[in-house]
Design an enzyme around this catalytic site. Structure first.
Site, PDB file in Angstrom:
ATOM      1  N   THR A   1      12.525  85.533  39.881  1.00 45.92           N
ATOM      2  CA  THR A   1      11.447  86.179  40.642  1.00 45.92           C
ATOM      3  C   THR A   1      12.006  87.276  41.535  1.00 45.92           C
ATOM      4  OG1 THR A   1      10.323  84.051  40.651  1.00 45.92           O
ATOM      5  CG2 THR A   1       9.454  85.700  42.131  1.00 45.92           C
TER       6      THR A   1
ATOM      7  N   LYS B   1     -21.722  69.255  57.249  1.00 45.34           N
ATOM      8  CA  LYS B   1     -20.536  68.974  58.091  1.00 45.34           C
ATOM      9  C   LYS B   1     -19.480  68.447  57.121  1.00 45.34           C
ATOM     10  CE  LYS B   1     -22.021  66.388  61.675  1.00 45.34           C
ATOM     11  NZ  LYS B   1     -23.411  66.387  62.010  1.00 45.34           N
TER      12      LYS B   1
ATOM     13  N   CYS C   1       7.873  73.361  36.730  1.00 48.69           N
ATOM     14  CA  CYS C   1       6.764  72.514  37.188  1.00 48.69           C
ATOM     15  C   CYS C   1       5.891  72.063  36.009  1.00 48.69           C
ATOM     16  CB  CYS C   1       5.897  73.269  38.196  1.00 48.69           C
ATOM     17  SG  CYS C   1       6.856  74.040  39.505  1.00 48.69           S
TER      18      CYS C   1
ATOM     19  N   SER D   1      13.939  81.830  33.748  1.00 45.84           N
ATOM     20  CA  SER D   1      12.537  82.154  34.039  1.00 45.84           C
ATOM     21  C   SER D   1      11.503  81.323  33.282  1.00 45.84           C
ATOM     22  CB  SER D   1      12.318  83.645  33.733  1.00 45.84           C
ATOM     23  OG  SER D   1      11.098  84.060  34.281  1.00 45.84           O
TER      24      SER D   1
ATOM     25  N   GLN E   1      10.941  91.174  41.317  1.00 50.20           N
ATOM     26  CA  GLN E   1      10.381  91.848  42.504  1.00 50.20           C
ATOM     27  C   GLN E   1      11.223  93.066  42.866  1.00 50.20           C
ATOM     28  OE1 GLN E   1       7.731  91.123  44.204  1.00 50.20           O
ATOM     29  NE2 GLN E   1       7.256  88.950  43.990  1.00 50.20           N
TER      30      GLN E   1
ATOM     31  N   GLY F   1      15.123  79.461  47.537  1.00 51.50           N
ATOM     32  CA  GLY F   1      14.798  78.330  46.667  1.00 51.50           C
ATOM     33  C   GLY F   1      15.198  76.972  47.224  1.00 51.50           C
TER      34      GLY F   1
ATOM     35  N   TYR G   1     -21.362  75.688  51.881  1.00 53.66           N
ATOM     36  CA  TYR G   1     -22.053  74.422  51.605  1.00 53.66           C
ATOM     37  C   TYR G   1     -23.167  74.586  50.588  1.00 53.66           C
ATOM     38  CZ  TYR G   1     -25.552  70.830  51.826  1.00 53.66           C
ATOM     39  OH  TYR G   1     -26.469  69.891  51.444  1.00 53.66           O
TER      40      TYR G   1
ATOM     41  N   ILE H   1      24.559  88.725  51.908  1.00 50.59           N
ATOM     42  CA  ILE H   1      24.411  87.557  51.021  1.00 50.59           C
ATOM     43  C   ILE H   1      23.132  86.813  51.428  1.00 50.59           C
ATOM     44  CG2 ILE H   1      25.437  85.421  50.161  1.00 50.59           C
ATOM     45  CD1 ILE H   1      28.169  86.546  50.749  1.00 50.59           C
TER      46      ILE H   1
ATOM     47  N   ASN I   1      24.930  83.733  56.721  1.00 53.86           N
ATOM     48  CA  ASN I   1      25.754  84.252  57.818  1.00 53.86           C
ATOM     49  C   ASN I   1      26.489  85.538  57.424  1.00 53.86           C
ATOM     50  OD1 ASN I   1      27.114  82.450  56.074  1.00 53.86           O
ATOM     51  ND2 ASN I   1      28.846  82.337  57.463  1.00 53.86           N
TER      52      ASN I   1
HETATM   53  P1  FAD Z   1      15.758  76.538  39.861  1.00 50.45           P
HETATM   54  O1  FAD Z   1      14.448  77.050  39.431  1.00 50.45           O
HETATM   55  O2  FAD Z   1      16.132  75.145  39.483  1.00 50.45           O
HETATM   56  O3  FAD Z   1      16.878  77.522  39.323  1.00 50.45           O
HETATM   57  C1  FAD Z   1      18.221  77.353  39.663  1.00 50.45           C
HETATM   58  C2  FAD Z   1      19.057  77.843  38.492  1.00 50.45           C
HETATM   59  O4  FAD Z   1      20.360  78.135  38.972  1.00 50.45           O
HETATM   60  C3  FAD Z   1      19.248  76.769  37.420  1.00 50.45           C
HETATM   61  O5  FAD Z   1      18.797  77.247  36.166  1.00 50.45           O
HETATM   62  C4  FAD Z   1      20.755  76.507  37.390  1.00 50.45           C
HETATM   63  O6  FAD Z   1      21.261  76.297  36.103  1.00 50.45           O
HETATM   64  C5  FAD Z   1      21.291  77.790  37.983  1.00 50.45           C
HETATM   65  N1  FAD Z   1      22.592  77.620  38.647  1.00 50.45           N
HETATM   66  C6  FAD Z   1      22.931  76.681  39.579  1.00 50.45           C
HETATM   67  N2  FAD Z   1      24.186  76.873  40.013  1.00 50.45           N
HETATM   68  C7  FAD Z   1      24.666  77.944  39.337  1.00 50.45           C
HETATM   69  C8  FAD Z   1      25.913  78.610  39.350  1.00 50.45           C
HETATM   70  N3  FAD Z   1      26.907  78.223  40.138  1.00 50.45           N
HETATM   71  N4  FAD Z   1      26.075  79.665  38.505  1.00 50.45           N
HETATM   72  C9  FAD Z   1      25.058  80.078  37.704  1.00 50.45           C
HETATM   73  N5  FAD Z   1      23.845  79.474  37.650  1.00 50.45           N
HETATM   74  C10 FAD Z   1      23.660  78.427  38.474  1.00 50.45           C
HETATM   75  N6  FAD Z   1       7.498  72.575  42.653  1.00 50.45           N
HETATM   76  C11 FAD Z   1       6.217  72.744  43.064  1.00 50.45           C
HETATM   77  O7  FAD Z   1       5.984  73.440  44.056  1.00 50.45           O
HETATM   78  N7  FAD Z   1       5.184  72.143  42.396  1.00 50.45           N
HETATM   79  C12 FAD Z   1       5.383  71.383  41.297  1.00 50.45           C
HETATM   80  O8  FAD Z   1       4.429  70.866  40.704  1.00 50.45           O
HETATM   81  C13 FAD Z   1       6.716  71.181  40.849  1.00 50.45           C
HETATM   82  N8  FAD Z   1       6.969  70.425  39.757  1.00 50.45           N
HETATM   83  C14 FAD Z   1       8.256  70.300  39.315  1.00 50.45           C
HETATM   84  C15 FAD Z   1       8.496  69.539  38.179  1.00 50.45           C
HETATM   85  C16 FAD Z   1       9.787  69.389  37.714  1.00 50.45           C
HETATM   86  C17 FAD Z   1      10.032  68.551  36.500  1.00 50.45           C
HETATM   87  C18 FAD Z   1      10.862  70.042  38.378  1.00 50.45           C
HETATM   88  C19 FAD Z   1      12.270  69.899  37.870  1.00 50.45           C
HETATM   89  C20 FAD Z   1      10.632  70.795  39.511  1.00 50.45           C
HETATM   90  C21 FAD Z   1       9.337  70.938  39.990  1.00 50.45           C
HETATM   91  N9  FAD Z   1       9.057  71.676  41.138  1.00 50.45           N
HETATM   92  C22 FAD Z   1       7.764  71.821  41.576  1.00 50.45           C
HETATM   93  C23 FAD Z   1      10.142  72.296  41.938  1.00 50.45           C
HETATM   94  C24 FAD Z   1      10.343  73.761  41.593  1.00 50.45           C
HETATM   95  O9  FAD Z   1      10.489  73.894  40.222  1.00 50.45           O
HETATM   96  C25 FAD Z   1      11.577  74.243  42.361  1.00 50.45           C
HETATM   97  O10 FAD Z   1      11.279  74.197  43.724  1.00 50.45           O
HETATM   98  C26 FAD Z   1      11.995  75.658  41.961  1.00 50.45           C
HETATM   99  O11 FAD Z   1      12.304  75.738  40.609  1.00 50.45           O
HETATM  100  C27 FAD Z   1      13.218  76.070  42.792  1.00 50.45           C
HETATM  101  O12 FAD Z   1      13.704  77.306  42.376  1.00 50.45           O
HETATM  102  P2  FAD Z   1      15.253  77.624  42.455  1.00 50.45           P
HETATM  103  O13 FAD Z   1      15.423  79.029  41.990  1.00 50.45           O
HETATM  104  O14 FAD Z   1      15.777  77.240  43.776  1.00 50.45           O
HETATM  105  O15 FAD Z   1      15.921  76.613  41.429  1.00 50.45           O
END
Ligand code: FAD
Length: 447
Positions: free
Chosen positions: A15, A428, A43, A39, A19, A277, A420, A273, A269
């Site tokens: 994302t 209410k 969820c 991508s 963006q 997520g 309503y 960087i 910090n």
């Molecule tokens: P992610 O989308 O997990 O992406 C992180 C990526 O980084 C991964 O692909 C990983 O392989 C990669 N990565 C990690 N470390 C490294 C590295 N050192 N080098 C290279 N790549 C790396 N949220 C909701 O709000 N509503 C929902 O209904 C919901 N349902 C969910 C259902 C499931 C089954 C799951 C698993 C999650 C759900 N979530 C839900 C949570 C939501 O998907 C996460 O909050 C969101 O994906 C977080 O985004 P992110 O980019 O932090 O992590």
């Protein structure tokens, strides 16, 4: 041309890349993703297993090829092993070719997400899975289809466990749910969550509470209670940890649990960087307290903030999170926001409970809805809300989130002019009633 490197290519990473490209057509963007895919909507993964999302590929929003068309370079199967913030480089491992190299950045965006916790007894058990990625989805589906799975064990009664149980039931698989305590679905107040076990049982799920898997032998799992259960497939959803081990030799600040500390611009910090997520520590929107929220809304919002920040617009800020969440659980909807129950003790507060029909009570299809607010005694601030019902829960929790965001108190809820008509609400509404109750309670406290 400034060079941006993004670690992680799913929710936050993809994302932010999209963006950034929208705002700045020229900036140089490279994503390193250790997994196979980028991508996709994690969820939606449980709903493909249950059949509600008919095609797996409907879950995929972008591919490396579609990103390349927008001049975003994606390297899958590339793991970032370390960050040298002094030299502005990341150390990357090209997993398939078993080689490492350094890559330079001007801006680095960390979106490594979280890793599912693993149950020691399930290490090396071929029929044990977690569901955290599209690769996991494919493994689970292949196991169900190749082994003709008719029974499955779900470990963990959190939201992933409940969503899995529901979707496996929808698929016609007989489910055993193993949960380590009495309290299924810990995000919800214990005295509100009793119906969950009743509903699981009504759906034919065999519920084992106060139990954990101790050992698996062939297709049989032994629980800590001594009971043996059929386990030709096991799916564990017992929580997550931030995937930030690769930062341990860098001086990027993390909290005690390993979450990356960021400010209101998503900056760590180090000036250049950023982090977004599941892996970040941010603060609550309504009280001054740190929080980790592993949900998609925050990742998408922070992606917008960071991309604006990098392109020079500093007016957009991240205002913190309420952790607003909802799950559908068979015919029920469960939603909460705000402080966790365990955090409430630090804030003198009172509780407002109100049960009402979701639409005019005389409508044949009106259904009960239960709203609970935890309200600060000092000023009527809504510290936490829980809403449970069968219809209209999403509307109430979203109104509450917007109300809190704009500084509304529990008492102010009485003054929300709702739309309503008998099929939708009452003159209410349930939220108005909660507001009136809060006014009454506050008046009593102030006498
Ligand atoms: P992610 O989308 O997990 O992406 C992180 C990526 O980084 C991964 O692909 C990983 O392989 C990669 N990565 C990690 N470390 C490294 C590295 N050192 N080098 C290279 N790549 C790396 N949220 C909701 O709000 N509503 C929902 O209904 C919901 N349902 C969910 C259902 C499931 C089954 C799951 C698993 C999650 C759900 N979530 C839900 C949570 C939501 O998907 C996460 O909050 C969101 O994906 C977080 O985004 P992110 O980019 O932090 O992590």
């Amino acid at each position: 041309m400034p060079k941006v490197i993004i670690v992680g290519g799913v929710a936050g990473g993809a994302t932010t890349a999209a963006q950034l490209r929208r705002i700045d057509p020229d900036i140089d963007i490279t994503i390193y993703e250790m997994g196979r895919d980028i991508s996709y909507g994690n969820c939606g993964l449980p709903y493909h297993i249950g059949g509600e999302v008919a095609e797996r590929d409907q879950l995929i929003a972008a591919t490396p090829e579609s990103f390349l068309e927008r001049d975003i370079i994606v390297n899958t199967h590339h793991e970032v092993m370390g960050v040298d913030a002094g030299r502005n480089t990341v150390q990357v491992k090209d997993i398939l070719n078993d080689r490492t190299f350094d890559a330079e950045y001007d801006h680095l965006i960390l979106s490594p997400g979280s890793a599912p916790r693993i149950i020691p007894a399930l290490f090396d058990v071929p029929q044990a899975f977690v569901l955290h990625s599209l690769e996991h989805l494919d493994e689970i589906k292949a196991h169900i289809e190749n082994e003709g799975i008719e029974r499955a064990v779900v470990v963990g009664g959190g939201y992933i466990g409940l969503e899995m149980a529901e979707n496996l039931v929808h698929r016609g698989i007989k489910v055993t749910l193993v949960h380590r305590s009495e309290e299924v679905y810990p995000p919800l107040e214990r005295d509100m969550s009793g119906f969950i076990v009743d509903e699981l049982k009504a759906q034919g799920v065999d519920v084992k509470l106060n139990a954990e898997i101790m050992e698996v032998d062939g297709d049989t799992a032994t629980l800590t209670t001594g009971e043996e259960i059929d386990a030709p497939m096991i799916i564990a959803g017992i929580g997550i940890t931030p995937r930030t081990d690769f930062l341990k030799d860098s001086d990027i600040a993390t909290n005690d649990l390993g979450y990356i500390c960021v400010d209101q611009y998503g900056r760590t910090n180090h000036e250049n960087i950023y982090a977004v997520g599941d892996a970040i520590e941010t603060s609550y929107q309504h009280v001054d307290r740190p929080v980790n929220v592993a949900l998609a809304w925050g990742a998408h919002r922070m992606a917008y903030v960071i991309s604006n920040q990098i392109s020079g617009d500093r007016s957009v800020q991240f205002e913190g999170l309420l952790g607003t969440n909802i799950i559908r659980f068979f015919d029920h909807d469960i939603a909460t926001l705000g402080l966790e129950v365990s955090e409430l003790d630090d804030y003198p507060h009172f509780v407002i409970d109100h049960k009402q029909k979701n639409k005019a009570g005389y409508m044949a299809d009106s259904l009960p809805i239960h709203v609970r607010l935890h309200v600060a005694q000092e000023d009527g601030k809504i510290l936490r809300a829980a809403v449970v019902g069968t219809e209209g829960v999403d509307k109430r929790i979203d109104v509450l989130a917007a109300h809190i965001r704009l500084g509304g108190t529990a008492m102010d809820l009485a003054n929300i002019e709702v739309a309503y008509s008998p099929p939708y609400s009452s003159p209410k509404s349930v939220l108005n009633m909660v507001g009136y109750k809060a006014i009454e309670k506050m008046n009593k406290l102030q006498k």
